[in-house]
Design a protein around this motif. Structure first.
Motif, PDB file in Angstrom:
ATOM      1  N   LEU A 187       0.824  -1.204   0.000  1.00  0.00           N
ATOM      2  CA  LEU A 187       0.000   0.000   0.000  1.00  0.00           C
ATOM      3  C   LEU A 187       0.861   1.259   0.000  1.00  0.00           C
ATOM      4  O   LEU A 187       0.634   2.188  -0.784  1.00  0.00           O
ATOM      5  CB  LEU A 187      -0.934  -0.002   1.214  1.00  0.00           C
ATOM      6  CG  LEU A 187      -1.737   1.274   1.424  1.00  0.00           C
ATOM      7  CD1 LEU A 187      -2.844   1.371   0.390  1.00  0.00           C
ATOM      8  CD2 LEU A 187      -2.300   1.316   2.821  1.00  0.00           C
ATOM      9  N   ALA A 188       1.872   1.293   0.847  1.00  0.00           N
ATOM     10  CA  ALA A 188       2.710   2.483   0.962  1.00  0.00           C
ATOM     11  C   ALA A 188       3.545   2.721  -0.289  1.00  0.00           C
ATOM     12  O   ALA A 188       3.658   3.857  -0.761  1.00  0.00           O
ATOM     13  CB  ALA A 188       3.620   2.365   2.185  1.00  0.00           C
ATOM     14  N   VAL A 189       4.128   1.669  -0.840  1.00  0.00           N
ATOM     15  CA  VAL A 189       4.920   1.827  -2.068  1.00  0.00           C
ATOM     16  C   VAL A 189       4.001   2.251  -3.218  1.00  0.00           C
ATOM     17  O   VAL A 189       4.359   3.119  -4.019  1.00  0.00           O
ATOM     18  CB  VAL A 189       5.692   0.530  -2.398  1.00  0.00           C
ATOM     19  CG1 VAL A 189       6.310   0.594  -3.784  1.00  0.00           C
ATOM     20  CG2 VAL A 189       6.778   0.283  -1.360  1.00  0.00           C
ATOM     21  N   GLY A 190       2.812   1.675  -3.279  1.00  0.00           N
ATOM     22  CA  GLY A 190       1.852   2.064  -4.318  1.00  0.00           C
ATOM     23  C   GLY A 190       1.423   3.518  -4.196  1.00  0.00           C
ATOM     24  O   GLY A 190       1.337   4.240  -5.193  1.00  0.00           O
ATOM     25  N   LEU A 191       1.159   3.972  -2.970  1.00  0.00           N
ATOM     26  CA  LEU A 191       0.799   5.378  -2.774  1.00  0.00           C
ATOM     27  C   LEU A 191       1.959   6.311  -3.109  1.00  0.00           C
ATOM     28  O   LEU A 191       1.764   7.375  -3.702  1.00  0.00           O
ATOM     29  CB  LEU A 191       0.347   5.611  -1.335  1.00  0.00           C
ATOM     30  CG  LEU A 191      -1.044   5.123  -0.974  1.00  0.00           C
ATOM     31  CD1 LEU A 191      -1.300   5.274   0.515  1.00  0.00           C
ATOM     32  CD2 LEU A 191      -2.085   5.872  -1.768  1.00  0.00           C
ATOM     33  N   ALA A 246       4.517   2.903   9.634  1.00  0.00           N
ATOM     34  CA  ALA A 246       5.231   2.166   8.582  1.00  0.00           C
ATOM     35  C   ALA A 246       4.845   2.682   7.203  1.00  0.00           C
ATOM     36  O   ALA A 246       5.713   2.859   6.328  1.00  0.00           O
ATOM     37  CB  ALA A 246       4.932   0.672   8.695  1.00  0.00           C
ATOM     38  N   ALA A 247       3.566   2.938   7.000  1.00  0.00           N
ATOM     39  CA  ALA A 247       3.102   3.395   5.684  1.00  0.00           C
ATOM     40  C   ALA A 247       3.640   4.783   5.352  1.00  0.00           C
ATOM     41  O   ALA A 247       4.084   5.027   4.224  1.00  0.00           O
ATOM     42  CB  ALA A 247       1.575   3.394   5.632  1.00  0.00           C
ATOM     43  N   VAL A 248       3.628   5.684   6.315  1.00  0.00           N
ATOM     44  CA  VAL A 248       4.117   7.050   6.042  1.00  0.00           C
ATOM     45  C   VAL A 248       5.611   7.043   5.764  1.00  0.00           C
ATOM     46  O   VAL A 248       6.073   7.700   4.815  1.00  0.00           O
ATOM     47  CB  VAL A 248       3.764   7.989   7.221  1.00  0.00           C
ATOM     48  CG1 VAL A 248       4.547   9.281   7.149  1.00  0.00           C
ATOM     49  CG2 VAL A 248       2.276   8.273   7.233  1.00  0.00           C
ATOM     50  N   LEU A 249       6.387   6.311   6.549  1.00  0.00           N
ATOM     51  CA  LEU A 249       7.834   6.260   6.303  1.00  0.00           C
ATOM     52  C   LEU A 249       8.137   5.691   4.923  1.00  0.00           C
ATOM     53  O   LEU A 249       8.968   6.227   4.185  1.00  0.00           O
ATOM     54  CB  LEU A 249       8.518   5.419   7.384  1.00  0.00           C
ATOM     55  CG  LEU A 249       8.557   6.003   8.785  1.00  0.00           C
ATOM     56  CD1 LEU A 249       9.096   4.977   9.772  1.00  0.00           C
ATOM     57  CD2 LEU A 249       9.398   7.269   8.819  1.00  0.00           C
ATOM     58  N   THR A 250       7.465   4.616   4.565  1.00  0.00           N
ATOM     59  CA  THR A 250       7.713   3.976   3.269  1.00  0.00           C
ATOM     60  C   THR A 250       7.203   4.824   2.117  1.00  0.00           C
ATOM     61  O   THR A 250       7.884   4.977   1.095  1.00  0.00           O
ATOM     62  CB  THR A 250       7.050   2.586   3.240  1.00  0.00           C
ATOM     63  OG1 THR A 250       7.514   1.841   4.365  1.00  0.00           O
ATOM     64  CG2 THR A 250       7.386   1.845   1.977  1.00  0.00           C
ATOM     65  N   MET A 251       6.021   5.403   2.262  1.00  0.00           N
ATOM     66  CA  MET A 251       5.456   6.218   1.189  1.00  0.00           C
ATOM     67  C   MET A 251       6.312   7.452   0.914  1.00  0.00           C
ATOM     68  O   MET A 251       6.588   7.782  -0.238  1.00  0.00           O
ATOM     69  CB  MET A 251       4.035   6.646   1.521  1.00  0.00           C
ATOM     70  CG  MET A 251       3.371   7.369   0.366  1.00  0.00           C
ATOM     71  SD  MET A 251       1.907   8.274   0.821  1.00  0.00           S
ATOM     72  CE  MET A 251       2.619   9.696   1.580  1.00  0.00           C
ATOM     73  N   LEU A 252       6.743   8.129   1.979  1.00  0.00           N
ATOM     74  CA  LEU A 252       7.557   9.327   1.775  1.00  0.00           C
ATOM     75  C   LEU A 252       8.893   8.997   1.128  1.00  0.00           C
ATOM     76  O   LEU A 252       9.362   9.729   0.250  1.00  0.00           O
ATOM     77  CB  LEU A 252       7.767  10.049   3.106  1.00  0.00           C
ATOM     78  CG  LEU A 252       6.541  10.753   3.671  1.00  0.00           C
ATOM     79  CD1 LEU A 252       6.870  11.363   5.023  1.00  0.00           C
ATOM     80  CD2 LEU A 252       6.039  11.814   2.722  1.00  0.00           C
TER      81      LEU A 252
END
Length: 152
Positions: free
Chosen positions: A34-38, A96-102
């Motif tokens: 999800l995070a990489v996709g966003l 986890a999602a915010v760190l990975t997405m950013l």
């Protein structure tokens, strides 16, 4: 001021998750994808042709950056999930999602060289480790368990 940063109720903490390993693996994989996709979706205006937005900062393939941030996201999410299986952690999935997405977003739009990408990865993993350490400190378990108790 402290009241704004303090959790407002039991819904702000995810429950302890001491379930089977496959459930943890699905959680970690799901949040990472999800995070990489966003991150990829928010960086698309830098990836496409010039008429769709800004030209990309550097030429090259996006796949190495997506692979790198997928691996980094898996490690960060696994550390946060492992901690959440032992003690209540405030928003491990969002963290986890915010760190990975950013990281993904910055890397795809900017395309840093390997040493700078490694520094960005170290910063993201350090932030995840600090988040885990804050949840694991002795005083926080007592405070968190009082917050999570229903009817308090």
């Amino acid at each position: 001021m402290i009241e704004l940063a303090a959790p407002s109720g039991p819904d702000d903490y995810e429950d302890l998750r001491p379930g089977p390993l496959w459930r943890h693996a699905v959680w970690v994989t799901g949040f990472t994808i999800l995070a990489v996709g966003l991150g990829w979706a928010t960086a698309l205006y830098r990836i496409g042709p010039d008429e769709y937005g800004l030209p990309s900062a550097a030429p090259g393939s996006v796949w190495p950056y997506l692979a790198a941030w997928t691996a980094i996201g898996l490690v960060a999410a696994a550390a946060l999930r492992a901690t959440a299986a032992r003690v209540p952690v405030y928003a491990p999935g969002r963290t986890a999602a915010v760190l990975t997405m950013l990281g993904t977003r910055l890397s795809l739009g900017w395309r840093p060289e390997a040493p700078l990408l490694a520094a960005m990865a170290a910063a993201a993993l350090t932030a995840a480790a600090i988040w885990c350490a804050l949840a694991l400190r002795p005083g926080s378990r007592r405070n968190h368990s009082e917050d999570v108790t229903p009817g308090s």
